[in-house]
Design a protein around this motif. Structure first.
Motif: not given
Lengths: 367, 227, 106
Positions: B130, B65, B127, B73-75, B67
């Motif tokens: 996440t 992940a 987010c 966010d990115y996972v 943050i």
């Protein structure tokens, strides 16, 4: 208004053969065809035909097409290309569109040789670019010389599916799977064995449940079927491919026969609803049907039926005396009987008999 | 706080005798120790977000992940099924038990270990999810294909017409427009007949073909009007 | 991809090249072939987007029956590309929905 003795709608094997017979008997004949080249689907059939010598057996379809075209031109039959027959009206008047204009043709006799169209399947993704009929693939590889894709999944193991698979491989594509819902191959074993020898897996008892891809096909999901042909999606699996072809039968193109008020009958062995016809393929007053419109068979039978309709129309027009006419007709019957014999042909022979019997019943049993 | 980067997130819940995460990490960021049933511990300061451990884990129990401190966010989630989603596709994120959390958009793909086929799908997520987003819901087959290609009529619409009492290709054509498009039913008439047979038991042999009127095929009004 | 060599049909004979413009891209076609063949040879398979769902479509029947392969050709929408032959300088566009007539410049 254009006047003619005989109008033939459709310039495929049946229509051309009808035109040749009629032309030889000095019937003033016009053939209309919506394509820019006559020959129907013969030119994409680059395989050798079955039958015997009198049926042009052992000759490739495209060569038979060339022969028919040269025979037609020798007989002086007029061929209108890029011409669509869009309706059939009272008094044997047919509406056509030719060179961007509507015209009417009034003919003493009409032969419908409109052929058949390919059946479809519907499943998620079945409208994606890259999903096409087997006939489309065959046209592109054998007529236009362009590959529709590199990795092909073929659905259907009738002769069309088997032959098209073989020809796709001849054209340089890879056939990654042939899929058949039935427990056995539908077409001739010799065709299936050609495919098996090339190492192509034939998935019997399977169906396609999805075509995947965003803008075009990028894969297929297959699944086994139960005894009611329902797919068991819990056992589905992915096959990497870029093209999916349907070879799941043909349906006779009977629209014009319907417009001519011909009664129809549903016969599964002949592809669906077909117009009732008598022994000489007559479906209504002055109108005949020949080839796949009168029941889906092979190009060889279509040509014989075309000849039969051509001769029958010439007899009604008084262009040949009854004795000679009947001899010609009987010869054609014999050749047709041979093509409709044996384990594979018998069903079609019986179906044709049923059509003739039903038609006779409808007319009150008067010969 | 260092710069924003991916960090491994370990969802290893049981004392399984296993340690490829520890041994695969080039940076010594995961600790298990001699007793390989110990659960792994991530040393966040050493993790560089390379994803090698994600591909190494036999349990598909590691994700990553990033943050951002912003709304999204990115996972990065290992995904080993076909079909792979496409970049830009909206996918459904699930927690470790498969409970749906919400949607995300596929941003890119990566293969952390070039010798391992496991692919990571990078997804932009809200987010709020996440922390729990460790899986992508597997692609499920949509069961509603298009029957009439021209008018874009779906199978569900044909079935609905049959429920309303239609029993012929003709009636369904009038209700749904299936078969009224530019090809005039050449492709869908048979399919509709098959659906009628399936839903009602009225076989294709008992059905009438739909009525046909001129013109057969496509003709422009201009062509029709010029005689 | 073009099929140059063929075990039964033999090698493709030299044909005159024709330039066509597809969505502002120059595509080389061969004289006498339909538009769809030229596009497929150039690796283009999505020819239009449908009006209701916006999904892509391409060649389906290949013989002018199904009308799925229609595109805008020289400003005329709904042209069946599988049966319309290429011409030098032809301007071909992906058809969106019912397409647009005329106005090649916009």
């Amino acid at each position: 208004m254009i006047n003619t003795e005989l109008l033939i709608i459709g310039g495929g094997p049946a229509g051309l053969a009808a035109g040749i017979e009629a032309g030889k008997l000095n019937v003033k004949t016009i053939i209309v065809d919506e394509n820019s080249l006559p020959g129907g689907q013969l030119f994409k059939q680059i395989h050798k035909f079955f039958g015997s010598k009198e049926h042009k057996a052992g000759i490739r379809g495209n060569k038979i097409g060339e022969q028919l075209l040269s025979e037609v031109s020798e007989t002086g039959v007029e061929v209108y290309l890029n011409t669509r027959a869009w309706g059939i009206f009272d008094d044997n008047i047919v509406g056509i569109v030719k060179d961007g204009k509507t015209e009417k043709i009034k003919a003493k006799k009409i032969i419908l040789a409109t052929g058949a169209s390919e059946n479809a399947l519907a499943f998620p993704g079945s409208t994606l670019p890259g999903v096409m009929t087997a006939g489309a693939a065959q046209t592109f590889i054998n007529v236009h010389r362009v590959l529709p894709g590199k990795k092909i999944v073929m659905i259907g193991t009738g002769n069309v599916g088997l032959i098209t698979s073989y020809q796709l491989m001849q054209a340089g594509a890879e056939v990654v799977a042939i899929v058949e819902a039935a427990p056995s191959v539908g077409g001739y074993d010799v065709h299936a064995n050609k495919i098996r020898r090339a190492g192509v897996p034939i998935y019997l008892g399977h169906t396609i449940v999805e075509a995947q891809g965003n803008m075009e096909v990028s894969g297929a999901i297959l699944a086994p079927v139960d005894d009611k042909f329902k797919a068991d999606k819990s056992k589905s699996f992915f096959i990497d491919c870029d093209t999916i072809c349907f070879a799941v039968g043909l349906t006779p193109r009977i629209e014009l026969a319907q417009m001519a008020n011909s009664p129809t009958i549903y016969i599964s062995a002949l592809g669906g609803h077909v117009p009732l016809h008598d022994q000489k393929l007559k479906i209504a007053d002055s109108i005949f049907a020949a080839g796949d419109i009168a029941g889906v068979e092979e190009a060889s039978t279509a040509m014989e039926e075309g000849r039969l309709a051509g001769v029958a129309a010439a007899i009604e027009l008084g262009k040949i005396n009854q004795v000679d006419g009947i001899e010609k007709v009987n010869n054609i019957y014999q050749r047709l009987a041979k093509l409709r014999s044996g384990q594979f042909g018998m069903k079609r022979a019986l179906a044709k008999e049923e059509i003739i019997r039903k038609e006779l019943e409808l007319r009150g049993g008067v010969e | 706080m260092g710069k924003i980067k991916y960090l491994a997130r370990i969802n290893c819940l049981q004392p399984i005798p296993c340690n490829p995460c520890e041994t695969s990490c080039p940076f010594g960021a995961i600790y298990i120790g001699d007793d390989i049933t110990n659960r792994p511990v991530l040393k966040s300061n050493k993790c560089r977000g390379c994803g090698i451990c994600v591909a190494a884990c036999p349990g598909i129990a590691i994700t990553m992940a990033m943050i951002t401190g912003e709304d999204n966010d990115y996972v990065a989630i290992p995904y080993e099924y076909y079909p792979m989603p496409n970049i830009g596709d909206v996918v459904t994120l699930v927690d470790s038990n498969g409970v749906e959390l919400g949607k995300g958009t596929v941003d890119k793909f990566s293969k952390p270990n070039k010798n391992d086929p496991t692919t990571l799908v990078h997804v932009v997520v809200d987010c709020s999810i996440t922390d729990r987003a460790v899986g992508i819901k597997k692609h499920v087959i949509n069961d509603d294909p298009i029957i009439c290609r021209c008018e874009e009529i779906f199978e569900s619409e044909i079935v609905e017409a049959i429920r309303k009492g239609d029993r012929t290709v003709e009636a369904i054509k009038r209700r749904t427009r299936s078969g009224m498009g530019i090809c005039q039913g050449k492709t869908c008439n048979r399919l509709v007949a098959n659906i009628i047979a399936r839903e009602t038991g009225i076989g294709a042999n008992e059905q009438m073909p739909s009525s046909k009127r001129p013109p057969v095929g496509v003709i422009s009004i201009k062509e029709l009007s010029q005689e | 991809m073009r099929i140059i060599k063929h075990p039964i049909l033999g090698d493709v004979k030299e044909k005159k090249k024709v330039n066509i413009n597809v969505d502002n891209r120059q595509v080389e076609a061969l004289e006498g072939e339909p538009i769809a063949a030229a596009l497929m040879a150039a690796g283009i398979r999505a020819f239009r987007r449908t009006i209701k769902t916006g999904e892509p479509r391409g060649v389906y029947c290949g013989i002018g029956q199904c009308n799925d392969c229609i595109m805008e050709v020289n400003g005329v929408p709904n042209v069946r590309t599988c049966v319309t032959l290429v011409e030098e300088g032809m301007i071909i566009r992906t058809q969106i929905g019912l397409g647009k007539s005329g106005d090649l410049d916009d």
